[in-house]
Design a protein around this motif. Structure first.
Motif, PDB file in Angstrom:
ATOM      1  N   GLY A  17       0.748  -1.217   0.026  1.00  0.00           N
ATOM      2  CA  GLY A  17       0.125   0.118  -0.079  1.00  0.00           C
ATOM      3  C   GLY A  17       0.788   1.166  -0.067  1.00  0.00           C
ATOM      4  N   ILE A  18       2.078   1.136  -0.202  1.00  0.00           N
ATOM      5  CA  ILE A  18       2.811   2.270  -0.190  1.00  0.00           C
ATOM      6  C   ILE A  18       3.127   2.740  -1.839  1.00  0.00           C
ATOM      7  CG2 ILE A  18       5.184   3.249   0.036  1.00  0.00           C
ATOM      8  CD1 ILE A  18       5.885   0.949   2.131  1.00  0.00           C
ATOM      9  N   PRO A  19       2.525   4.207  -1.816  1.00  0.00           N
ATOM     10  CA  PRO A  19       2.600   4.777  -2.998  1.00  0.00           C
ATOM     11  C   PRO A  19       4.136   5.482  -3.460  1.00  0.00           C
ATOM     12  CG  PRO A  19       1.906   6.347  -1.637  1.00  0.00           C
ATOM     13  CD  PRO A  19       2.034   5.066  -0.659  1.00  0.00           C
ATOM     14  N   TYR A  20       4.409   5.328  -4.769  1.00  0.00           N
ATOM     15  CA  TYR A  20       5.667   5.601  -5.369  1.00  0.00           C
ATOM     16  C   TYR A  20       5.069   6.230  -6.687  1.00  0.00           C
ATOM     17  CZ  TYR A  20       7.895   2.029  -2.488  1.00  0.00           C
ATOM     18  OH  TYR A  20       8.427   1.399  -1.322  1.00  0.00           O
ATOM     19  N   ILE A  21       6.106   7.658  -6.788  1.00  0.00           N
ATOM     20  CA  ILE A  21       5.744   8.443  -7.817  1.00  0.00           C
ATOM     21  C   ILE A  21       6.612   7.922  -9.008  1.00  0.00           C
ATOM     22  CG2 ILE A  21       7.818  10.197  -7.231  1.00  0.00           C
ATOM     23  CD1 ILE A  21       5.596  12.232  -8.328  1.00  0.00           C
ATOM     24  N   ILE A  22       5.915   7.844  -9.998  1.00  0.00           N
ATOM     25  CA  ILE A  22       6.539   7.348 -11.198  1.00  0.00           C
ATOM     26  C   ILE A  22       7.131   8.396 -12.105  1.00  0.00           C
ATOM     27  CG2 ILE A  22       6.131   5.827 -13.389  1.00  0.00           C
ATOM     28  CD1 ILE A  22       5.938   4.221 -10.944  1.00  0.00           C
ATOM     29  N   GLU A  23       6.329   9.175 -12.502  1.00  0.00           N
ATOM     30  CA  GLU A  23       6.827  10.659 -13.053  1.00  0.00           C
ATOM     31  C   GLU A  23       5.860  11.689 -12.978  1.00  0.00           C
ATOM     32  OE1 GLU A  23       6.218  10.164 -17.665  1.00  0.00           O
ATOM     33  OE2 GLU A  23       4.362   9.084 -17.338  1.00  0.00           O
ATOM     34  N   THR A  24       6.313  12.972 -13.336  1.00  0.00           N
ATOM     35  CA  THR A  24       5.481  14.089 -13.378  1.00  0.00           C
ATOM     36  C   THR A  24       5.515  14.630 -14.791  1.00  0.00           C
ATOM     37  OG1 THR A  24       5.535  14.660 -10.887  1.00  0.00           O
ATOM     38  CG2 THR A  24       5.265  16.304 -12.286  1.00  0.00           C
ATOM     39  N   ASN A  25       4.473  14.902 -15.411  1.00  0.00           N
ATOM     40  CA  ASN A  25       4.605  15.448 -16.625  1.00  0.00           C
ATOM     41  C   ASN A  25       3.941  16.774 -16.304  1.00  0.00           C
ATOM     42  OD1 ASN A  25       3.540  16.502 -19.186  1.00  0.00           O
ATOM     43  ND2 ASN A  25       2.622  14.225 -19.826  1.00  0.00           N
ATOM     44  N   VAL A  26       4.873  17.867 -16.914  1.00  0.00           N
ATOM     45  CA  VAL A  26       4.385  19.237 -16.686  1.00  0.00           C
ATOM     46  C   VAL A  26       3.774  19.845 -17.794  1.00  0.00           C
ATOM     47  CG1 VAL A  26       6.581  19.737 -14.944  1.00  0.00           C
ATOM     48  CG2 VAL A  26       6.604  19.888 -17.474  1.00  0.00           C
ATOM     49  N   ILE A  27       3.623  19.056 -18.804  1.00  0.00           N
ATOM     50  CA  ILE A  27       2.617  19.439 -20.065  1.00  0.00           C
ATOM     51  C   ILE A  27       1.524  18.351 -20.058  1.00  0.00           C
ATOM     52  CG2 ILE A  27       2.472  20.134 -22.403  1.00  0.00           C
ATOM     53  CD1 ILE A  27       5.502  20.772 -22.401  1.00  0.00           C
ATOM     54  N   PRO A  28       0.548  18.406 -19.030  1.00  0.00           N
ATOM     55  CA  PRO A  28      -0.496  17.513 -18.918  1.00  0.00           C
ATOM     56  C   PRO A  28      -1.092  17.435 -20.665  1.00  0.00           C
ATOM     57  CG  PRO A  28      -1.178  19.093 -17.919  1.00  0.00           C
ATOM     58  CD  PRO A  28       0.248  19.338 -18.135  1.00  0.00           C
ATOM     59  N   GLY A  29      -1.893  16.451 -21.130  1.00  0.00           N
ATOM     60  CA  GLY A  29      -2.636  16.205 -22.342  1.00  0.00           C
ATOM     61  C   GLY A  29      -3.960  17.294 -22.432  1.00  0.00           C
ATOM     62  N   MET A  30      -4.260  17.880 -23.649  1.00  0.00           N
ATOM     63  CA  MET A  30      -5.222  18.772 -23.642  1.00  0.00           C
ATOM     64  C   MET A  30      -6.294  18.372 -24.717  1.00  0.00           C
ATOM     65  SD  MET A  30      -4.851  21.224 -21.459  1.00  0.00           S
ATOM     66  CE  MET A  30      -5.566  22.753 -21.831  1.00  0.00           C
ATOM     67  N   THR A  31      -6.134  16.987 -24.961  1.00  0.00           N
ATOM     68  CA  THR A  31      -7.298  16.518 -25.799  1.00  0.00           C
ATOM     69  C   THR A  31      -8.704  16.251 -25.298  1.00  0.00           C
ATOM     70  OG1 THR A  31      -6.841  14.245 -25.353  1.00  0.00           O
ATOM     71  CG2 THR A  31      -5.275  15.247 -27.021  1.00  0.00           C
ATOM     72  N   PRO A  32      -9.805  16.190 -25.951  1.00  0.00           N
ATOM     73  CA  PRO A  32     -11.029  15.765 -25.359  1.00  0.00           C
ATOM     74  C   PRO A  32     -11.055  14.751 -24.158  1.00  0.00           C
ATOM     75  CG  PRO A  32     -11.490  16.232 -27.614  1.00  0.00           C
ATOM     76  CD  PRO A  32      -9.716  16.228 -27.294  1.00  0.00           C
ATOM     77  N   GLN A  33     -10.000  13.769 -24.442  1.00  0.00           N
ATOM     78  CA  GLN A  33     -10.110  12.484 -23.626  1.00  0.00           C
ATOM     79  C   GLN A  33      -9.081  12.933 -22.269  1.00  0.00           C
ATOM     80  OE1 GLN A  33      -9.001  12.369 -26.947  1.00  0.00           O
ATOM     81  NE2 GLN A  33     -11.274  11.654 -27.628  1.00  0.00           N
ATOM     82  N   SER A  34      -8.198  13.956 -22.187  1.00  0.00           N
ATOM     83  CA  SER A  34      -7.441  14.085 -21.185  1.00  0.00           C
ATOM     84  C   SER A  34      -8.069  14.548 -19.921  1.00  0.00           C
ATOM     85  CB  SER A  34      -6.576  15.276 -21.621  1.00  0.00           C
ATOM     86  OG  SER A  34      -5.711  14.797 -22.996  1.00  0.00           O
ATOM     87  N   LEU A  35      -7.482  14.027 -19.050  1.00  0.00           N
ATOM     88  CA  LEU A  35      -7.993  14.515 -17.636  1.00  0.00           C
ATOM     89  C   LEU A  35      -8.196  15.836 -17.113  1.00  0.00           C
ATOM     90  CD1 LEU A  35      -5.967  11.733 -15.656  1.00  0.00           C
ATOM     91  CD2 LEU A  35      -8.236  11.598 -16.345  1.00  0.00           C
ATOM     92  N   LEU A  36      -7.217  16.822 -17.699  1.00  0.00           N
ATOM     93  CA  LEU A  36      -7.357  18.000 -17.235  1.00  0.00           C
ATOM     94  C   LEU A  36      -8.329  18.846 -17.826  1.00  0.00           C
ATOM     95  CD1 LEU A  36      -6.126  20.501 -15.536  1.00  0.00           C
ATOM     96  CD2 LEU A  36      -4.659  20.967 -17.640  1.00  0.00           C
ATOM     97  N   PRO A  37      -8.782  18.687 -19.054  1.00  0.00           N
ATOM     98  CA  PRO A  37     -10.004  19.349 -19.681  1.00  0.00           C
ATOM     99  C   PRO A  37     -11.249  19.061 -18.999  1.00  0.00           C
ATOM    100  CG  PRO A  37      -8.561  18.893 -21.309  1.00  0.00           C
ATOM    101  CD  PRO A  37      -7.823  18.222 -20.042  1.00  0.00           C
ATOM    102  N   ASP A  38     -11.156  17.370 -18.625  1.00  0.00           N
ATOM    103  CA  ASP A  38     -12.232  16.863 -18.063  1.00  0.00           C
ATOM    104  C   ASP A  38     -12.593  17.195 -16.672  1.00  0.00           C
ATOM    105  OD1 ASP A  38     -14.372  14.667 -18.042  1.00  0.00           O
ATOM    106  OD2 ASP A  38     -13.226  13.613 -16.666  1.00  0.00           O
ATOM    107  N   ALA A  39     -11.742  17.443 -15.979  1.00  0.00           N
ATOM    108  CA  ALA A  39     -11.814  17.946 -14.728  1.00  0.00           C
ATOM    109  C   ALA A  39     -12.146  19.456 -14.503  1.00  0.00           C
ATOM    110  CB  ALA A  39     -10.420  17.823 -13.847  1.00  0.00           C
ATOM    111  N   ALA A  40     -11.530  20.017 -15.440  1.00  0.00           N
ATOM    112  CA  ALA A  40     -12.267  21.463 -15.550  1.00  0.00           C
ATOM    113  C   ALA A  40     -13.720  21.472 -16.000  1.00  0.00           C
ATOM    114  CB  ALA A  40     -11.381  22.428 -16.670  1.00  0.00           C
ATOM    115  N   HIS A  41     -13.937  20.716 -16.729  1.00  0.00           N
ATOM    116  CA  HIS A  41     -15.338  20.672 -17.393  1.00  0.00           C
ATOM    117  C   HIS A  41     -16.316  20.263 -16.134  1.00  0.00           C
ATOM    118  CE1 HIS A  41     -18.925  19.932 -19.787  1.00  0.00           C
ATOM    119  NE2 HIS A  41     -18.998  18.684 -19.133  1.00  0.00           N
TER     120      HIS A  41
END
Length: 68
Positions: A17-41
């Motif tokens: 149950g210990i979380p490990y960070i794999i990567e950080t993406n500083v330019i997240p996707g901006m397609t209709p399927q991407s998480l950031l636009p979905d969360a904003a919506h």
């Protein structure tokens, strides 16, 4: 990490149950399927408004950087 604006971090959780960070993406996707636009919506923010807000944040950050 010093990220600002928008970023996405990917994690994995091991068998204990210990979380490990794999990567950080500083330019997240901006397609209709991407998480950031979905969360904003889901927060009532349309895609044009999201883009405008990200640009405003970048301009504010740039103005602060040049003043220092």
């Amino acid at each position: 990490m010093g990220c600002s604006g928008a970023s996405r971090s990917d994690f994995m959780v091991d068998a204990d149950g210990i979380p490990y960070i794999i990567e950080t993406n500083v330019i997240p996707g901006m397609t209709p399927q991407s998480l950031l636009p979905d969360a904003a919506h889901r927060m009532g923010l349309g895609f044009p408004e999201l883009c405008r807000k990200l640009i405003e944040l970048a301009l504010e950050r740039g103005a602060r950087t040049t003043q220092n």
